[in-house]
Enzyme design. Structure first.
Site, mmCIF file in Angstrom:
data_model
loop_
_atom_site.group_PDB
_atom_site.id
_atom_site.type_symbol
_atom_site.label_atom_id
_atom_site.label_comp_id
_atom_site.label_asym_id
_atom_site.label_seq_id
_atom_site.Cartn_x
_atom_site.Cartn_y
_atom_site.Cartn_z
ATOM 1 N N ASP A 1 1.075 -1.016 0.087
ATOM 2 C CA ASP A 1 0.094 0.203 0.045
ATOM 3 C C ASP A 1 0.805 1.206 -0.200
ATOM 4 O O ASP A 1 1.904 1.134 0.339
ATOM 5 C CB ASP A 1 -1.010 -0.182 1.120
ATOM 6 N N HIS B 1 3.627 2.468 5.524
ATOM 7 C CA HIS B 1 3.464 2.070 4.181
ATOM 8 C C HIS B 1 4.929 2.498 3.345
ATOM 9 O O HIS B 1 5.101 2.081 2.241
ATOM 10 C CB HIS B 1 2.285 2.881 3.539
ATOM 11 N N HIS C 1 2.505 -6.427 6.592
ATOM 12 C CA HIS C 1 2.180 -5.058 7.606
ATOM 13 C C HIS C 1 3.181 -4.942 8.436
ATOM 14 O O HIS C 1 3.442 -5.981 9.303
ATOM 15 C CB HIS C 1 0.864 -5.090 7.973
ATOM 16 N N GLU D 1 -5.974 3.328 3.492
ATOM 17 C CA GLU D 1 -6.530 3.643 5.006
ATOM 18 C C GLU D 1 -7.706 4.325 4.853
ATOM 19 O O GLU D 1 -8.676 4.428 5.765
ATOM 20 C CB GLU D 1 -5.607 4.842 5.464
HETATM 21 C C1 LIG Z 1 -3.314 -1.593 9.542
HETATM 22 C C2 LIG Z 1 -4.286 -0.444 9.855
HETATM 23 O O1 LIG Z 1 -3.873 0.087 10.823
HETATM 24 N N1 LIG Z 1 -5.087 -0.510 8.905
HETATM 25 C C3 LIG Z 1 -6.301 0.593 9.242
HETATM 26 C C4 LIG Z 1 -7.357 0.437 8.067
HETATM 27 C C5 LIG Z 1 -8.399 1.432 8.013
HETATM 28 C C6 LIG Z 1 -9.910 0.736 7.772
HETATM 29 C C7 LIG Z 1 -10.688 1.865 7.502
HETATM 30 N N2 LIG Z 1 -10.437 3.199 7.070
HETATM 31 C C8 LIG Z 1 -11.405 1.969 8.884
HETATM 32 O O2 LIG Z 1 -11.117 3.103 9.718
HETATM 33 O O3 LIG Z 1 -12.449 1.317 9.567
HETATM 34 C C9 LIG Z 1 -6.820 0.636 10.498
HETATM 35 O O4 LIG Z 1 -7.380 1.412 11.059
HETATM 36 O O5 LIG Z 1 -6.958 -0.645 11.114
#
Ligand SMILES: CC(=O)N[C@@H](CCC[C@H](N)C(=O)O)C(=O)O
Length: 376
Positions: A69, A96, A155, A128
């Protein structure tokens, strides 16, 4: 040979929000053009700020995908690093920049010799916010010979050490649902509360009551997270707030629990609005943030491979409530995601999160070895 530390630091300085990764895209394209200029067996295509690199196999029987990403977060960096973000209010606080650098390093190694099978490298925007992986899939970017048979990705994880690779043979990450709530009342003078309808009070009751979803509605053996990371309401001390906007996220390991949590959240928001006589708008968006389900057979294979590598400490790990739109791609194409230890005291999304860069060389070495074995 690519200078991966320089690349990571360059990328760290130019974080951009999902689907606006224009500088990042240009930076990546310049490196990809240099890397592949003399490689007749490489095809490149783009979708908005996303990039797909296809390394055509010499006698392909399958196609292996590697995904990274490329977007940053709306966070003001506080690392104090000499190469800190040059973009105000933007930071690579989710690592990222590390992911992209590792992908470039792995690609460089893969290009040393044309592989037997085909490899696809995905540089995906908007992990994100807008589920860029899903958008690219829906736009048909993985159709035809750009469709991997298997998809892999990693990740970074701050609380694991450099050398740790952690994954499992089942659900690795939660499914998420983005929540936007907007209470609309009637503003007024602080001295005449009976003539107004205070959205700030409604939002406060809502925030308190919504905590009971996890404590009273969710089966404690299953689990859920309801987090509101932002609340905007009011202007000054002596004006009653007319509106309140809340922005949050739900995380669950199953679809059923996600639906239950969404439904309870909606009922509570509507109930609060009714009891205070306000209007409420509720937006619930799961989009592409499906649970990240590792394919059991492929995960087993990957874990056996890494377990045999002398410098890898393989950990079999429980699921985490982080979200990832790689979950959407893995719902279409079997594959595996894993955590890479980057050993820093600050959590993902923290303004001081600063991964240990020695994890780059470690990851490039081991991921390239894994993909080379897969690709033959
Ligand atoms: C690994 C990580 O931190 N991913 C984010 C992905 C965001 C998902 C979406 N925008 C949300 O907020 O539900 C995370 O916040 O887990």
């Amino acid at each position: 040979m690519l200078d991966l530390i320089k690349i990571r630091r360059d990328l760290h300085q130019i974080p951009e929000i999902g689907l606006e990764e224009f500088e990042t895209h240009a930076y990546l394209m310049a490196i990809l053009h240099d890397l592949t200029a003399d490689k007749a067996f490489v095809d490149l295509k783009t979708w908005q700020t996303g990039i797909l690199v296809k390394v055509n196999g010499a006698a392909p029987e399958k196609t292996i995908g590697w995904r990274t990403d490329i977007d940053g977060l709306p966070i003001t960096e506080e690392t104090g690093l000499p190469f800190k973000s040059r973009h105000d209010g933007r930071m690579h606080a989710c690592g990222h920049d590390m992911h992209m650098t590792i992908a470039l390093g792995v690609l460089e190694k893969v290009l040393e010799n044309q592989p037997k099978n085909t490899l696809i490298f995905l540089f995906q925007p908007a992990e994100e916010n807008e589920a860029g992986g899903m958008l690219m899939y829906e736009a048909g970017m993985f159709e035809g010979d750009f469709r991997p048979d298997e998809f892999y990705g990693l990740h970074v994880r701050p609380d694991l050490k450099v050398g740790d690779i952690a994954t499992n043979r089942q659900t690795l990450f939660a499914g998420t649902c983005e929540v936007k709530i907007n209470f609309k009342g009637t503003g007024g003078h602080a001295a005449f509360p009976h003539m107004a309808n205070d959205a700030l009070i409604a939002a406060s009751y809502f925030i308190t009551q919504v905590q009971t979803i996890v404590s009273r509605n969710v089966d404690p053996i299953k689990s859920a997270v309801v987090t509101f990371g932002s609340l905007h309401t009011g202007t000054t001390n002596n004006v009653i707030a007319e509106t309140a906007q809340l922005h949050g996220t739900i995380r669950t390991l199953t679809k059923e629990m996600n639906e239950l949590t969404q439904q309870r959240l909606r009922t509570i928001a509507e109930g609060i609005a009714l009891s205070f006589g306000l209007e409420v708008e509720i937006q619930l968006k799961q989009g592409g943030y499906l649970p990240v389900e590792n394919n059991p057979e492929l995960a087993n294979e990957l874990m056996l491979f890494f377990d045999k590598q002398a410098d890898v400490n393989l950990i079999e790990i429980e699921p985490a409530m982080t979200g990832e739109d790689f979950g959407y791609l893995l719902s279409k194409i079997p594959g595996v995601m894993f955590w890479l230890g980057v050993e820093t005291p600050y959590a993902l999304h923290h303004p001081k999160m600063s991964p240990n860069e020695t994890a780059i060389a470690f990851a490039v070495e081991n991921v390239a070895a894994f993909l080379k074995e897969k690709a033959g």
